[in-house]
Motif scaffolding. Structure first.
Motif, PDB file in Angstrom:
ATOM      1  N   GLY A   1       0.818  -1.214   0.000  1.00 42.70           N
ATOM      2  CA  GLY A   1       0.000   0.000   0.000  1.00 42.70           C
ATOM      3  C   GLY A   1       0.845   1.255   0.000  1.00 42.70           C
ATOM      4  O   GLY A   1       2.078   1.206   0.046  1.00 42.70           O
ATOM      5  N   ARG A   2       0.148   2.385  -0.015  1.00 39.60           N
ATOM      6  CA  ARG A   2       0.826   3.674  -0.130  1.00 39.60           C
ATOM      7  C   ARG A   2       1.192   4.289   1.231  1.00 39.60           C
ATOM      8  O   ARG A   2       1.995   5.203   1.291  1.00 39.60           O
ATOM      9  N   LEU A   3       0.558   3.813   2.295  1.00 35.03           N
ATOM     10  CA  LEU A   3       0.798   4.406   3.612  1.00 35.03           C
ATOM     11  C   LEU A   3       2.154   3.984   4.169  1.00 35.03           C
ATOM     12  O   LEU A   3       2.544   2.818   4.087  1.00 35.03           O
ATOM     13  N   LYS A   4       2.845   4.935   4.747  1.00 39.41           N
ATOM     14  CA  LYS A   4       4.105   4.639   5.430  1.00 39.41           C
ATOM     15  C   LYS A   4       3.804   4.089   6.817  1.00 39.41           C
ATOM     16  O   LYS A   4       2.713   4.263   7.352  1.00 39.41           O
ATOM     17  N   ARG A   5       4.774   3.425   7.413  1.00 37.11           N
ATOM     18  CA  ARG A   5       4.551   2.789   8.714  1.00 37.11           C
ATOM     19  C   ARG A   5       4.155   3.815   9.769  1.00 37.11           C
ATOM     20  O   ARG A   5       3.308   3.537  10.629  1.00 37.11           O
ATOM     21  N   ARG A   6       4.751   4.966   9.753  1.00 35.81           N
ATOM     22  CA  ARG A   6       4.405   5.990  10.742  1.00 35.81           C
ATOM     23  C   ARG A   6       2.959   6.451  10.551  1.00 35.81           C
ATOM     24  O   ARG A   6       2.273   6.752  11.532  1.00 35.81           O
ATOM     25  N   GLU A   7       2.497   6.469   9.312  1.00 36.01           N
ATOM     26  CA  GLU A   7       1.108   6.843   9.053  1.00 36.01           C
ATOM     27  C   GLU A   7       0.161   5.741   9.507  1.00 36.01           C
ATOM     28  O   GLU A   7      -0.928   6.022  10.030  1.00 36.01           O
ATOM     29  N   ILE A   8       0.581   4.492   9.325  1.00 37.72           N
ATOM     30  CA  ILE A   8      -0.233   3.366   9.793  1.00 37.72           C
ATOM     31  C   ILE A   8      -0.375   3.425  11.309  1.00 37.72           C
ATOM     32  O   ILE A   8      -1.459   3.215  11.862  1.00 37.72           O
ATOM     33  N   PHE A   9       0.714   3.703  12.007  1.00 36.89           N
ATOM     34  CA  PHE A   9       0.657   3.813  13.466  1.00 36.89           C
ATOM     35  C   PHE A   9      -0.250   4.960  13.884  1.00 36.89           C
ATOM     36  O   PHE A   9      -1.050   4.819  14.821  1.00 36.89           O
ATOM     37  N   ASP A  10      -0.134   6.101  13.230  1.00 36.58           N
ATOM     38  CA  ASP A  10      -0.979   7.252  13.576  1.00 36.58           C
ATOM     39  C   ASP A  10      -2.459   6.887  13.473  1.00 36.58           C
ATOM     40  O   ASP A  10      -3.253   7.184  14.373  1.00 36.58           O
ATOM     41  N   ILE A  11      -2.837   6.246  12.367  1.00 38.50           N
ATOM     42  CA  ILE A  11      -4.241   5.893  12.140  1.00 38.50           C
ATOM     43  C   ILE A  11      -4.686   4.806  13.104  1.00 38.50           C
ATOM     44  O   ILE A  11      -5.751   4.905  13.745  1.00 38.50           O
ATOM     45  N   ALA A  12      -3.890   3.755  13.232  1.00 37.39           N
ATOM     46  CA  ALA A  12      -4.282   2.608  14.051  1.00 37.39           C
ATOM     47  C   ALA A  12      -4.377   2.961  15.532  1.00 37.39           C
ATOM     48  O   ALA A  12      -5.279   2.482  16.237  1.00 37.39           O
ATOM     49  N   LEU A  13      -3.467   3.776  16.031  1.00 40.54           N
ATOM     50  CA  LEU A  13      -3.525   4.165  17.444  1.00 40.54           C
ATOM     51  C   LEU A  13      -4.791   4.968  17.735  1.00 40.54           C
ATOM     52  O   LEU A  13      -5.419   4.805  18.784  1.00 40.54           O
ATOM     53  N   GLN A  14      -5.171   5.829  16.806  1.00 38.34           N
ATOM     54  CA  GLN A  14      -6.413   6.570  16.980  1.00 38.34           C
ATOM     55  C   GLN A  14      -7.618   5.636  16.927  1.00 38.34           C
ATOM     56  O   GLN A  14      -8.578   5.797  17.698  1.00 38.34           O
ATOM     57  N   GLU A  15      -7.554   4.649  16.043  1.00 37.09           N
ATOM     58  CA  GLU A  15      -8.650   3.689  15.951  1.00 37.09           C
ATOM     59  C   GLU A  15      -8.729   2.800  17.200  1.00 37.09           C
ATOM     60  O   GLU A  15      -9.819   2.411  17.626  1.00 37.09           O
ATOM     61  N   MET A  16      -7.592   2.488  17.794  1.00 44.97           N
ATOM     62  CA  MET A  16      -7.596   1.749  19.061  1.00 44.97           C
ATOM     63  C   MET A  16      -8.280   2.569  20.144  1.00 44.97           C
ATOM     64  O   MET A  16      -9.054   2.042  20.955  1.00 44.97           O
ATOM     65  N   GLN A  17      -7.992   3.846  20.138  1.00 40.59           N
ATOM     66  CA  GLN A  17      -8.620   4.740  21.110  1.00 40.59           C
ATOM     67  C   GLN A  17     -10.128   4.830  20.868  1.00 40.59           C
ATOM     68  O   GLN A  17     -10.922   4.769  21.811  1.00 40.59           O
ATOM     69  N   ASN A  18     -10.522   4.965  19.593  1.00 38.42           N
ATOM     70  CA  ASN A  18     -11.944   5.048  19.261  1.00 38.42           C
ATOM     71  C   ASN A  18     -12.688   3.767  19.651  1.00 38.42           C
ATOM     72  O   ASN A  18     -13.799   3.814  20.195  1.00 38.42           O
ATOM     73  N   TYR A  19     -12.078   2.619  19.349  1.00 35.91           N
ATOM     74  CA  TYR A  19     -12.707   1.333  19.665  1.00 35.91           C
ATOM     75  C   TYR A  19     -12.852   1.168  21.177  1.00 35.91           C
ATOM     76  O   TYR A  19     -13.891   0.687  21.668  1.00 35.91           O
ATOM     77  N   SER A  20     -11.834   1.563  21.922  1.00 31.53           N
ATOM     78  CA  SER A  20     -11.882   1.468  23.387  1.00 31.53           C
ATOM     79  C   SER A  20     -12.991   2.354  23.946  1.00 31.53           C
ATOM     80  O   SER A  20     -13.731   1.950  24.859  1.00 31.53           O
ATOM     81  N   GLN A  21     -13.121   3.553  23.392  1.00 41.11           N
ATOM     82  CA  GLN A  21     -14.156   4.474  23.862  1.00 41.11           C
ATOM     83  C   GLN A  21     -15.555   3.941  23.547  1.00 41.11           C
ATOM     84  O   GLN A  21     -16.469   4.021  24.374  1.00 41.11           O
ATOM     85  N   SER A  22     -15.729   3.402  22.343  1.00 37.27           N
ATOM     86  CA  SER A  22     -17.050   2.924  21.948  1.00 37.27           C
ATOM     87  C   SER A  22     -17.467   1.667  22.710  1.00 37.27           C
ATOM     88  O   SER A  22     -18.647   1.472  23.019  1.00 37.27           O
ATOM     89  N   LYS A  23     -16.513   0.817  23.044  1.00 37.39           N
ATOM     90  CA  LYS A  23     -16.838  -0.455  23.695  1.00 37.39           C
ATOM     91  C   LYS A  23     -16.834  -0.354  25.219  1.00 37.39           C
ATOM     92  O   LYS A  23     -17.668  -0.970  25.897  1.00 37.39           O
TER      93      LYS A  23
END
Length: 253
Positions: free
Chosen positions: A135-157
């Motif tokens: 894919g086109r995303l760099k590893r640092r970009e993947i971490f930025d997105i995934a960490l935010q999604e971990m936070q979102n999932y934790s908040q929603s659940k």
């Protein structure tokens, strides 16, 4: 008489100023340091400074443990997540004590985070499992997105951020990412989990030069000798020989 008083005062001021400059010169010149400086200023009194002043003891700072990429909130999430992947127990320290989050932070700040050695040109197609990320995303970009999604999932659940969850809840969030139970459109949850897990293991066992494996405690868990220059003193021995580990830094002297 008035003139004599003025002359005397002028002389006293001159001598006092000269003594001050002289004492200050000692301080600035590095002759005295630490707790002696305070005594030096009052050296004109009846109690001269001790020849062997008590020096305060302090723990040396580990300047390698500094953030180069993560924000503080991202760092805390990674620190908590890696501790669940490699937790501390009675056998030895976990990822947090070993500084694994610092290792990952430093890697993301360098070529690894920029995918500096990977081919990153389009077209992009979904690769086979053995090919890894395509894919086109760099590893640092993947971490930025995934960490935010971990936070979102934790908040929603759980109505809490990931760091504030219980260890069991944190495990459940990580398991949901590992099994692709979290529905994301930008990154692969399982792909991020594998990247995070691999980086955690690397941070546990990499040379301390790179930010993790603090005090070489990761190597000590495995009785791994680290970066020895030679094994000539034990090469002919049949029994296992335990050697204190050495870092790359130990060979600079």
């Amino acid at each position: 008489m008035p003139n004599e008083d003025k002359t005397k005062k002028k002389t006293d001021v001159s001598v006092s100023r000269r003594n001050f400059l002289k004492k200050s010169g000692y301080v600035l010149g590095g002759v005295l340091a630490g707790g002696v400086i305070g005594s030096l200023v009052n050296a004109g009194g009846k109690n001269p400074p001790s020849a062997n002043p008590q020096q305060p003891t302090s723990t040396p700072s580990d300047y390698n443990q500094a953030l180069m990429y993560f924000r503080q909130d991202q760092f805390r999430i990674v620190e908590a997540a890696t501790e669940r992947i490699f937790p501390g127990d009675d056998i030895g320290p976990g990822a947090k004590a070993l500084g694994v989050a610092f290792f990952i932070d430093h890697q993301l700040a360098g070529d690894w985070g920029f995918n500096g050695r990977d081919y990153m040109q389009p077209p992009f197609y979904k690769g086979e499992a053995v090919q890894g990320y395509q894919g086109r995303l760099k590893r640092r970009e993947i971490f930025d997105i995934a960490l935010q999604e971990m936070q979102n999932y934790s908040q929603s659940k759980y109505k809490k951020g990931f760091v504030d969850l219980t260890p069991e809840q944190q495990d459940a969030v990580l398991t949901a990412f590992e099994k692709d139970e979290v529905k994301l459109t930008t990154v692969s949850p399982s792909g991020f989990f594998r990247m995070l897990r691999n980086a955690t293991i690397e941070g546990v066992y990499a040379d301390p030069l790179y930010g993790g494996n603090k005090n070489m405690d990761g190597w000590k868990l495995k009785n791994y000798p680290g970066n020895q220059m030679a094994y000539t003193q034990i090469i002919d021995k049949d029994e296992f020989t335990k050697i204190p580990p050495k870092s790359l830094k130990d060979h600079l002297h």
